[in-house]
Scaffold this active site. Structure first.
Site, short mmCIF file in Angstrom:
data_model
loop_
_atom_site.label_atom_id
_atom_site.label_comp_id
_atom_site.label_asym_id
_atom_site.label_seq_id
_atom_site.Cartn_x
_atom_site.Cartn_y
_atom_site.Cartn_z
N GLY A 47 0.77 -1.24 0.00
CA GLY A 47 0.00 0.00 0.00
C GLY A 47 0.80 1.29 0.00
CD GLU A 102 1.15 0.72 7.49
OE1 GLU A 102 0.84 0.83 6.28
OE2 GLU A 102 0.77 -0.21 8.20
CG ASP A 106 -8.62 0.14 9.70
OD1 ASP A 106 -9.40 0.84 10.34
OD2 ASP A 106 -9.01 -0.85 9.06
N GLY A 108 -4.54 -0.63 13.77
CA GLY A 108 -3.21 -0.52 14.37
C GLY A 108 -2.54 -1.88 14.56
CB THR A 110 -0.55 -3.54 10.04
OG1 THR A 110 -1.72 -4.19 9.56
CG2 THR A 110 0.60 -3.75 9.08
CG LEU A 111 1.95 1.20 13.91
CD1 LEU A 111 2.94 1.55 12.80
CD2 LEU A 111 1.17 2.43 14.32
CG ASP A 162 -5.40 -3.49 -1.90
OD1 ASP A 162 -4.92 -2.99 -0.87
OD2 ASP A 162 -5.84 -4.65 -1.96
NE ARG A 168 -1.85 -3.08 -4.23
CZ ARG A 168 -2.02 -3.21 -2.92
NH1 ARG A 168 -1.97 -2.16 -2.14
NH2 ARG A 168 -2.24 -4.39 -2.37
P1 IMP Z 1 -4.61 -2.22 10.44
O1 IMP Z 1 -3.68 -3.36 10.73
O2 IMP Z 1 -6.04 -2.54 10.77
O3 IMP Z 1 -4.18 -0.90 11.04
O4 IMP Z 1 -4.64 -2.05 8.86
C1 IMP Z 1 -3.56 -1.57 8.19
C2 IMP Z 1 -3.51 -2.05 6.74
O5 IMP Z 1 -4.80 -2.43 6.24
C3 IMP Z 1 -3.03 -0.89 5.91
O6 IMP Z 1 -1.65 -0.91 5.77
C4 IMP Z 1 -3.76 -1.14 4.59
O7 IMP Z 1 -2.98 -1.96 3.76
C5 IMP Z 1 -5.04 -1.86 4.97
N1 IMP Z 1 -6.18 -0.93 5.04
C6 IMP Z 1 -6.74 -0.39 6.16
N2 IMP Z 1 -7.75 0.42 5.85
C7 IMP Z 1 -7.85 0.40 4.50
C8 IMP Z 1 -8.72 1.09 3.56
O8 IMP Z 1 -9.63 1.87 3.89
N3 IMP Z 1 -8.47 0.81 2.25
C9 IMP Z 1 -7.50 -0.04 1.81
N4 IMP Z 1 -6.67 -0.67 2.65
C10 IMP Z 1 -6.85 -0.46 3.98
MG MG Z 2 -3.93 -3.39 1.58
#
Ligand code: IMP
Ligand code: MG
Length: 178
Positions: A47, A102, A106, A108, A110-111, A162, A168
């Site tokens: 992303g 990043e 969203d 967090g 992944t972070l 995506d 993308r």
């Molecule tokens: P998290 O682990 O929930 O914080 O999600 C992080 C990852 O989910 C990001 O790096 C994105 O790749 C994907 N993501 C989160 N929200 C969206 C969105 O609204 N559109 C597309 N990808 C998203």
């Molecule tokens: Mg993604």
């Protein structure tokens, strides 16, 4: 194009490319101004590929390097709550000043996973730059150093983001049309 159709869903323009460009320039300036020594930027694939490219060409800190990590947690328009590591860090990064790039934070999850991977490598410092942030979805207490724009809990695509791998390439950021 004001709207696009991806996998049968309609998306409308939300953040036009001119606004994205202004946000990215301002974030690069903030990073340039903190004076991190020999920074190692780590872009979270896929992303963040356009965001990372646009940030990097505006970074004027000496000896700036970039590397890539690949993680995935989303399936369709929902997070799965689990993070898969697809490409890890192969270089020796101990003692380095890391700046994570990043596309969007969203929940967090992944972070948090990235930070735990980096901490195992004994890095000197970790800063986080996220183009987009969804505060209402965030479940962690890790503070994000640079936020491009905070947005509502909408699903967005374009500029690297995506919907099941497509969209993308779109220059603007779009959101799901209700
Ligand atoms: P998290 O682990 O929930 O914080 O999600 C992080 C990852 O989910 C990001 O790096 C994105 O790749 C994907 N993501 C989160 N929200 C969206 C969105 O609204 N559109 C597309 N990808 C998203
Ligand atoms: Mg993604």
């Amino acid at each position: 194009m004001k709207t696009v159709i991806l996998h049968n869903k309609t998306f409308e323009v939300f953040i036009p490319e001119t606004e994205i460009s202004a946000i990215v320039h301002s974030m690069a300036n903030q990073i340039n101004n903190i004076g991190v020594k020999d920074p190692l930027f780590i872009a979270v694939m896929n992303g963040a590929f356009l965001f990372a490219a646009d940030i990097m060409r505006n970074i004027i800190i000496p000896n700036a390097e970039i590397s890539f990590i690949k993680l995935s947690s989303y399936s369709g328009t929902e997070t799965t709550g689990k993070v898969n590591q697809l490409i890890g860090i192969s270089d020796d990064i101990s003692g380095r000043n890391i700046i994570i790039l990043e596309d969007i934070v969203d929940t967090g999850i992944t972070l948090e996973k990235i930070i735990s991977l980096l901490e195992k490598e004994n890095v000197a410092d970790i800063k986080i730059a996220a183009l987009l942030f969804k505060p209402d979805a965030y479940t962690k207490d890790i503070s994000i150093d640079y936020i491009g724009k905070s947005i509502a809990n909408d699903f967005v695509v374009g500029y690297g983001l995506d919907y099941d791998e497509i969209g993308r390439n779109l220059p603007h950021i779009y959101k799901l049309k209700n």
